[in-house]
Write a protein that holds these residues in place. Structure first.
Motif, PDB file in Angstrom:
ATOM      1  N   GLY A   1       2.370 -33.902   5.518  1.00  0.00           N
ATOM      2  CA  GLY A   1       3.424 -32.899   5.614  1.00  0.00           C
ATOM      3  C   GLY A   1       2.882 -31.493   5.692  1.00  0.00           C
ATOM      4  N   PHE A   2       1.817 -31.212   4.928  1.00  0.00           N
ATOM      5  CA  PHE A   2       1.201 -29.888   4.963  1.00  0.00           C
ATOM      6  C   PHE A   2       0.587 -29.614   6.328  1.00  0.00           C
ATOM      7  N   ARG A   3      -0.046 -30.641   6.919  1.00  0.00           N
ATOM      8  CA  ARG A   3      -0.648 -30.473   8.242  1.00  0.00           C
ATOM      9  C   ARG A   3       0.417 -30.203   9.295  1.00  0.00           C
ATOM     10  N   GLU A   4       1.529 -30.952   9.248  1.00  0.00           N
ATOM     11  CA  GLU A   4       2.593 -30.751  10.226  1.00  0.00           C
ATOM     12  C   GLU A   4       3.256 -29.392  10.075  1.00  0.00           C
ATOM     13  N   ALA A   5       3.348 -28.892   8.840  1.00  0.00           N
ATOM     14  CA  ALA A   5       3.954 -27.574   8.624  1.00  0.00           C
ATOM     15  C   ALA A   5       3.097 -26.475   9.246  1.00  0.00           C
ATOM     16  N   ILE A   6       1.774 -26.578   9.088  1.00  0.00           N
ATOM     17  CA  ILE A   6       0.883 -25.583   9.693  1.00  0.00           C
ATOM     18  C   ILE A   6       0.900 -25.695  11.214  1.00  0.00           C
ATOM     19  N   LEU A   7       0.868 -26.935  11.719  1.00  0.00           N
ATOM     20  CA  LEU A   7       0.914 -27.130  13.169  1.00  0.00           C
ATOM     21  C   LEU A   7       2.204 -26.587  13.765  1.00  0.00           C
ATOM     22  N   LEU A   8       3.283 -26.668  13.009  1.00  0.00           N
ATOM     23  CA  LEU A   8       4.560 -26.139  13.494  1.00  0.00           C
ATOM     24  C   LEU A   8       4.462 -24.646  13.761  1.00  0.00           C
ATOM     25  N   TRP A   9       3.848 -23.908  12.852  1.00  0.00           N
ATOM     26  CA  TRP A   9       3.686 -22.463  13.039  1.00  0.00           C
ATOM     27  C   TRP A   9       2.773 -22.170  14.221  1.00  0.00           C
ATOM     28  N   ILE A  10       1.693 -22.930  14.336  1.00  0.00           N
ATOM     29  CA  ILE A  10       0.761 -22.707  15.446  1.00  0.00           C
ATOM     30  C   ILE A  10       1.444 -22.974  16.780  1.00  0.00           C
ATOM     31  N   ARG A  11       2.206 -24.066  16.853  1.00  0.00           N
ATOM     32  CA  ARG A  11       2.886 -24.425  18.105  1.00  0.00           C
ATOM     33  C   ARG A  11       3.892 -23.357  18.508  1.00  0.00           C
ATOM     34  N   TYR A  12       4.675 -22.870  17.563  1.00  0.00           N
ATOM     35  CA  TYR A  12       5.663 -21.851  17.897  1.00  0.00           C
ATOM     36  C   TYR A  12       5.003 -20.544  18.312  1.00  0.00           C
ATOM     37  N   MET A  13       3.895 -20.195  17.693  1.00  0.00           N
ATOM     38  CA  MET A  13       3.197 -18.973  18.080  1.00  0.00           C
ATOM     39  C   MET A  13       2.620 -19.094  19.490  1.00  0.00           C
ATOM     40  N   ILE A  14       2.087 -20.275  19.824  1.00  0.00           N
ATOM     41  CA  ILE A  14       1.567 -20.490  21.179  1.00  0.00           C
ATOM     42  C   ILE A  14       2.690 -20.387  22.200  1.00  0.00           C
ATOM     43  N   ILE A  15       3.811 -21.038  21.932  1.00  0.00           N
ATOM     44  CA  ILE A  15       4.942 -20.990  22.854  1.00  0.00           C
ATOM     45  C   ILE A  15       5.470 -19.555  22.978  1.00  0.00           C
ATOM     46  N   PHE A  16       5.514 -18.838  21.877  1.00  0.00           N
ATOM     47  CA  PHE A  16       5.992 -17.458  21.876  1.00  0.00           C
ATOM     48  C   PHE A  16       5.092 -16.577  22.732  1.00  0.00           C
ATOM     49  N   MET A  17       3.777 -16.741  22.594  1.00  0.00           N
ATOM     50  CA  MET A  17       2.829 -15.949  23.377  1.00  0.00           C
ATOM     51  C   MET A  17       2.873 -16.316  24.852  1.00  0.00           C
ATOM     52  N   LEU A  18       3.011 -17.611  25.148  1.00  0.00           N
ATOM     53  CA  LEU A  18       3.093 -18.023  26.550  1.00  0.00           C
ATOM     54  C   LEU A  18       4.353 -17.473  27.209  1.00  0.00           C
ATOM     55  N   ALA A  19       5.457 -17.450  26.471  1.00  0.00           N
ATOM     56  CA  ALA A  19       6.685 -16.880  27.022  1.00  0.00           C
ATOM     57  C   ALA A  19       6.494 -15.409  27.357  1.00  0.00           C
ATOM     58  N   TYR A  20       5.774 -14.688  26.490  1.00  0.00           N
ATOM     59  CA  TYR A  20       5.508 -13.276  26.770  1.00  0.00           C
ATOM     60  C   TYR A  20       4.607 -13.121  27.992  1.00  0.00           C
ATOM     61  N   ILE A  21       3.559 -13.947  28.084  1.00  0.00           N
ATOM     62  CA  ILE A  21       2.629 -13.848  29.205  1.00  0.00           C
ATOM     63  C   ILE A  21       3.328 -14.131  30.524  1.00  0.00           C
ATOM     64  N   PHE A  22       4.147 -15.186  30.571  1.00  0.00           N
ATOM     65  CA  PHE A  22       4.857 -15.518  31.805  1.00  0.00           C
ATOM     66  C   PHE A  22       5.879 -14.433  32.156  1.00  0.00           C
ATOM     67  N   ALA A  23       6.404 -13.745  31.144  1.00  0.00           N
ATOM     68  CA  ALA A  23       7.377 -12.681  31.419  1.00  0.00           C
ATOM     69  C   ALA A  23       6.736 -11.481  32.095  1.00  0.00           C
ATOM     70  N   GLN A  24       5.403 -11.343  31.997  1.00  0.00           N
ATOM     71  CA  GLN A  24       4.717 -10.217  32.615  1.00  0.00           C
ATOM     72  C   GLN A  24       4.437 -10.433  34.095  1.00  0.00           C
ATOM     73  N   VAL A  25       4.610 -11.660  34.577  1.00  0.00           N
ATOM     74  CA  VAL A  25       4.381 -11.940  35.997  1.00  0.00           C
ATOM     75  C   VAL A  25       5.504 -11.308  36.811  1.00  0.00           C
ATOM     76  N   SER A  26       5.141 -10.555  37.822  1.00  0.00           N
ATOM     77  CA  SER A  26       6.156  -9.890  38.636  1.00  0.00           C
ATOM     78  C   SER A  26       6.936 -10.915  39.465  1.00  0.00           C
ATOM     79  N   VAL A  27       8.154 -10.541  39.804  1.00  0.00           N
ATOM     80  CA  VAL A  27       9.003 -11.425  40.607  1.00  0.00           C
ATOM     81  C   VAL A  27       8.385 -11.684  41.976  1.00  0.00           C
ATOM     82  N   PHE A  28       7.756 -10.657  42.551  1.00  0.00           N
ATOM     83  CA  PHE A  28       7.181 -10.814  43.880  1.00  0.00           C
ATOM     84  C   PHE A  28       5.991 -11.776  43.859  1.00  0.00           C
ATOM     85  N   GLU A  29       5.156 -11.698  42.820  1.00  0.00           N
ATOM     86  CA  GLU A  29       4.045 -12.633  42.706  1.00  0.00           C
ATOM     87  C   GLU A  29       4.551 -14.066  42.545  1.00  0.00           C
ATOM     88  N   PHE A  30       5.617 -14.224  41.793  1.00  0.00           N
ATOM     89  CA  PHE A  30       6.213 -15.549  41.629  1.00  0.00           C
ATOM     90  C   PHE A  30       6.755 -16.056  42.966  1.00  0.00           C
TER      91      PHE A  30
END
Length: 245
Positions: A96-125
C-alpha cells in the motif's frame, strides 16, 4: 509562455510522452517512473524555470485529493511486509505504501506531460498531422476541438469569478442553491460556446473545410539532430528498463 529554449519536433515529444506514460502506468517499482519524472522536471526547469514553479503550485491544488486517494491505498491495500503496526494490528503494508508513492509520481508525470504538450503550437501540430497523411477535415476538426476546450474552461472560470465578486460563496450554499447557481452559470456558458462554434464553423468553411480530402502543406518539418539524439537516449532508457533493470 512557450518553451523556446528546447524546441523539439512533435514526433519526439509524442514518443517521450508515450514512453513516460507507459512506464508510469505499468511499472510497479520506483526506479523507471522516478527516472522519467526527473527527466521531465529537468526539461521544464531548463526551458522555463518560472513556469516550473507555477506548475508545482497548480499541482498542489489537487494535493488534498491525491492525499485522500493515497491514504485509501495505504489503508486498504494489505499486501507485502508490515511497516507499521499498533498493538499487534497491522496498519501500513509495504504494498500500500508503494502504491501511494507511485500514485503521486504518476500524477506528476501526467501533469508535466500535459504542460509540455500544451506548449506545442497549433501550426506544428497541423504540420505533423499533414506529414503523416491525416486528412485536412479531421486535422482542422481536432485542432478546433482542442482550442474549444480551453475556451470553455476560461469562460467557466470567468463565470465563477463573477459569482464570487457578487459576494456568493458557493461552498456555503445548500444543494438547491448550488444547483440554481450552476444552472445560471451554464446557460450563458452554453450561449458563448455556440457563438464560438458558429464563428469557428465560418472560419473552417473559408479555409476550404469539406471541399477537399487532403491538402498538402509545402513546408518542411524535419527531425533535427537534437531530435535524433533525444530519441536515441529514449530508446536506450527503454531498453535498459526492459532488459537490464
Amino acid at each position: 509562455m512557450r518553451m523556446s529554449k528546447i524546441n523539439f519536433h512533435f514526433c519526439t515529444i509524442l514518443i517521450i510522452g508515450s514512453s513516460a506514460t507507459l512506464w508510469a502506468v505499468y511499472e510497479t517499482k520506483f526506479l523507471m517512473p522516478l527516472v522519467w519524472l526527473s527527466l521531465l522536471s529537468i526539461w521544464i526547469i531548463f526551458s522555463a524555470p518560472a513556469e516550473f514553479k507555477m506548475l508545482l503550485r497548480r499541482f498542489s491544488q489537487i494535493g488534498f485529493l491525491l492525499a485522500v486517494v493515497s491514504l485509501l491505498q495505504i489503508i486498504f491495500r494489505r499486501q507485502g511486509d508490515v511497516l507499521l503496526s499498533i498493538k499487534g494490528f497491522a496498519l501500513i503494508f509495504s504494498g500500500g505504501f508503494r502504491e501511494a508513492i507511485l500514485l503521486w509520481i504518476r500524477y506528476m508525470i501526467i501533469f508535466m506531460l500535459a504542460y509540455i504538450f500544451a506548449q506545442v503550437s497549433v501550426f506544428e501540430f497541423l504540420l505533423f498531422l499533414n506529414k503523416i497523411r491525416i486528412s485536412l477535415q479531421f486535422s482542422l476538426l481536432l485542432l478546433t476541438t482542442l482550442k474549444f476546450i480551453p475556451f470553455i474552461f476560461n469562460e467557466a472560470k470567468k463565470g465563477l469569478w463573477a459569482i464570487r465578486f457578487r459576494g456568493i460563496d458557493i461552498r456555503r450554499l445548500s444543494i438547491k442553491g448550488k444547483y440554481i447557481t450552476f444552472r445560471k452559470l451554464l446557460m450563458p456558458l452554453l450561449y458563448r460556446g455556440i457563438h464560438y462554434a458558429s464563428f469557428s464553423s465560418i472560419a473552417l468553411e473559408l479555409r476550404g473545410y469539406g471541399t477537399v480530402d487532403r491538402v498538402k502543406i509545402y513546408q518542411a518539418y524535419p527531425l533535427k539532430t537534437l531530435d535524433f539524439c533525444v530519441l536515441t537516449v529514449v530508446l536506450i532508457i527503454n531498453l535498459c528498463g526492459i532488459f537490464v533493470l
